[in-house]
Design a protein around this motif. Sequence first.
Motif: not given
Length: 417
Positions: A373-376, A384-386, A339-342
């Motif tokens: 790294l996030l999209v993987q 991932k969309r963001k 969530r924090a990443t998003e």
Amino acid sequence: MPVSLEPLDVGVQIPYHFRCPISLELMRDPVTVCTGQTYDRTSIESWVATGNTTCPVTRSPLTDFTLIPNHTLRRLIQEWCVANRSFGVERIPTPKQPADPTMVRNLLNQASSGSAPFSLRLSALRRLRGLARDSDKNRSVIAANNTREILLAIAFSDLDSNSNSSELSHESLAILSLFSLSEPECMFVAADSDRIGYLVNLLFHSSIDVRVNSAALIEIVVAGLRSPDLRAQISNAHEIFEGIVGILTFPLAYPRALKIGIKALFALCLVKQHRHKAVEAGAVEALIDRLAEFEKCDSERALASVELLCRIPSGCVAFAAHSLTVPLLVKIILKISDRATEYAAGALLSLCSASELTQREAVAAGVLTKLLLLVQSDCTERAKRKAQMLLKLLRDSWPEDSIANSDDFACSDIVPF
């Protein structure tokens, strides 16, 4: 404390009669039911709470659900723990007994009695506050006695009160801050502008405890309302954001102030039309300056608030002007939680969409590697969309060496960007 069967692996056999017949674990708070059988309190309470009305051992009907503490057995268990401490067994603490419902009713009667001496009413409220702080069980017992309605009446009984009744009000607010409120109870507070004004005034009280308790009740009320108009009315109250931000920026170390402050700020920021007031009150500086001090769940709320404020122009400008905003948001990606990443990625997307300078700052802070790294990762699809949208936005800012080495990330869906 090894309350399970782990001690058996190190050569310590838990005596059979020290185990709860339900969980088969060492009992921490043994209680006896009407059939004469003894269980650990949490286990038998869970058994009854799921609808069972028989004794687990004897299968006899439980005609009385009173749980009697077995002090003798508890002391024997404690002595056994002490005797086996060399094997890593820790002594179980002496449990606090749950509040007696009759005593709670008497305290509530004393607190709500207008004819009772002030000292008696105040003492009753303080005892209720202590009981409510002790355990969830106590709070359940207290809540079952129409407590919240009584406390709300005391808290707002006289908005122009003298110092004595103000003290009663403050104690009532302290207890209310430990409970959730039903929607009718939230509406009781929210529908009266004088009550909201009273709570906002308390956000500037000389006592930080009073300020935090008032903020807690505001958050509980806003979160418990379904009416957008009432939520908007509260968030539009004069100086409410200044009061909440003041709690967040309280100079002394006070974890509860941070926790309650960010919960209240987030609840108020969910009202879109008044987010600019949070920016004007200094919420941007408070969020960035305090971001490293929040615990995990509070960090998520703080980052969610950052993303919400980044969705308005004044918020974007204020965050972009703070030198730590971009480096902190980039650092947080893949660090605290999904969530924090998003939320961090969403805030960066808003900031970079509004400013090419911010784009260059983000690239310099290492955002490209983090996004690849996030999209993987196994993060949320929204995150991932963001990240993909942000990578596309930053495609003209990619340094040549990043593009050349992008195959290292095996991220074919990012190559076109």
